[in-house]
Design an enzyme around this catalytic site. Structure first.
Site, short mmCIF file in Angstrom:
data_model
loop_
_atom_site.label_atom_id
_atom_site.label_comp_id
_atom_site.label_asym_id
_atom_site.label_seq_id
_atom_site.Cartn_x
_atom_site.Cartn_y
_atom_site.Cartn_z
N SER A 1 -13.37 57.92 -17.56
CA SER A 1 -12.60 57.03 -16.91
C SER A 1 -11.23 57.92 -16.43
CB SER A 1 -11.72 55.96 -18.24
OG SER A 1 -11.00 56.88 -19.15
N LEU B 1 -8.68 60.48 -14.83
CA LEU B 1 -8.64 61.84 -14.30
C LEU B 1 -9.86 62.45 -14.79
CD1 LEU B 1 -4.99 62.78 -14.94
CD2 LEU B 1 -5.97 61.73 -12.92
N ASP C 1 -16.41 60.43 -24.63
CA ASP C 1 -15.43 59.52 -24.80
C ASP C 1 -15.49 58.51 -25.76
OD1 ASP C 1 -13.32 57.53 -23.61
OD2 ASP C 1 -13.55 58.68 -21.79
N ASP D 1 -14.89 60.65 -30.92
CA ASP D 1 -13.55 60.26 -30.97
C ASP D 1 -12.96 61.83 -31.68
OD1 ASP D 1 -10.96 59.92 -32.29
OD2 ASP D 1 -11.85 58.72 -33.93
N VAL D 2 -12.14 62.21 -30.51
CA VAL D 2 -11.76 63.78 -30.49
C VAL D 2 -10.61 63.94 -31.63
CG1 VAL D 2 -12.12 64.16 -28.09
CG2 VAL D 2 -9.72 63.25 -29.00
N SER E 1 1.35 67.82 -19.18
CA SER E 1 2.17 66.68 -18.69
C SER E 1 3.68 67.22 -18.14
CB SER E 1 2.29 65.38 -19.47
OG SER E 1 3.16 64.27 -18.98
N TYR F 1 4.61 62.12 -27.44
CA TYR F 1 3.81 62.59 -26.33
C TYR F 1 4.37 63.94 -25.83
CZ TYR F 1 1.47 61.98 -21.82
OH TYR F 1 0.71 62.32 -20.91
N LYS G 1 2.28 67.25 -25.54
CA LYS G 1 1.99 67.88 -24.09
C LYS G 1 2.63 69.19 -23.91
CE LYS G 1 -0.90 65.02 -22.83
NZ LYS G 1 -2.34 65.34 -22.52
N PHE H 1 0.18 59.66 -12.13
CA PHE H 1 -1.12 59.64 -11.80
C PHE H 1 -1.72 58.26 -11.88
CE2 PHE H 1 -0.86 63.97 -10.49
CZ PHE H 1 -2.00 64.21 -9.39
#
Length: 262
Positions: free
Chosen positions: A15, A17, A36, A59-60, A154, A167, A171, A200
């Site tokens: 999905s 990017l 994914d 699942d990372v 990001s 977040y 990042k 994005f």
């Protein structure tokens, strides 16, 4: 490094990017291993791309899940003879939360751990488990290049907004580890590059309301719009192909600097 006849492991690969990246590298002749959590979408994407694509439900945040996906990829590589050329660590989440809310309640550790586990720990875990299969590659260039690691940071790493504690932390950590990772891997001929996109079009930004999205677009200098996944994928391709890109963070943001609040 030319993508053709190399295998690339892409987390978050079905999905947004990650999918745009998979399609672009695939169009250049690469084999793509897509990691994914959405098995139904994964199966659809593999049907679209054909025999040079495989999907592994992953699942990372679960190291055993990553291990299984890499083992599956390595088995596929043994069948195709197309060595692992790199990793694109694209899986990520953006759960917002103020450090202290209107009820005077602090940000829950479970919320913090959820974001860090996927965005940071999941990225490092995927990379570390894949590297033993890249360090042993036959060099692909006169300089001795064996592979490339591409991570996703990001604009929030540099000018995060209110509610982005978790977040931005995740990042920012990705941006910070880019150079030491490149230095660790330099003796193997493996590069490390990070891309830091701003707004994005993706599954994450689809959750934004129209007013919020418009406000974000207004603080972009040029162009005044959200980036397209294909524009992101083009930069990934450049990171793969250009050996001089190493140990750096590339902002892809239309000169956007996010305000403190909308």
């Amino acid at each position: 490094m030319k993508p053709e006849n190399r295998t690339f492991i892409i987390s978050g690969g079905v999905s947004g990017l990650g999918l745009a990246t998979a399609r672009d590298l695939h169009s250049a002749g690469a084999y793509v291993s897509l990691l994914d959590i959405n098995a139904n979408v994964g199966a659809t994407i593999v049907r679209e791309l054909g025999e040079r694509a495989r999907f592994f439900e992953t699942d990372v945040s679960d190291t055993k899940s990553i291990e299984a996906a890499i083992k599956g990829t390595v088995k596929w590589v043994e069948e195709t003879g197309k060595a692992i050329g790199g990793v694109v660590a694209g899986a990520g989440v953006g759960t917002p939360g103020l450090i202290i809310d209107k009820k005077n309640e602090p940000l829950s550790l479970s919320s913090l751990d959820f974001v860090l586990s996927i965005n940071l720990r999941g990225t490092i875990d995927l990379i570390r488990q894949t590297l033993p299969y890249i360090t042993t590659n036959k060099p692909s260039s006169p300089d001795g290049e064996r592979g490339v690691i591409i991570m996703i940071s990001s604009s929030a790493a540099f000018d995060g907004q209110m509610g982005q504690i978790a977040y931005a932390a995740s990042k920012g950590a990705i941006a910070s580890l880019t150079l030491p990772l490149a230095r660790d891997l330099s003796k193997y001929g493996i590069r490390a590059v990070t891309i830091a996109p701003s707004l994005f079009e993706s599954n994450m930004t689809k959750m934004l309301g129209p007013k919020v999205k418009l406000s974000l677009e207004k603080v972009m200098e040029f162009p005044k719009r959200a980036g397209q996944p294909e524009e992101f994928a083009r930069l990934v391709r450049e990171c793969v192909e250009n050996e001089m890109l190493n140990g750096t963070v590339l902002r892809l943001d239309g000169a956007m600097r996010m305000p403190s609040k909308l």
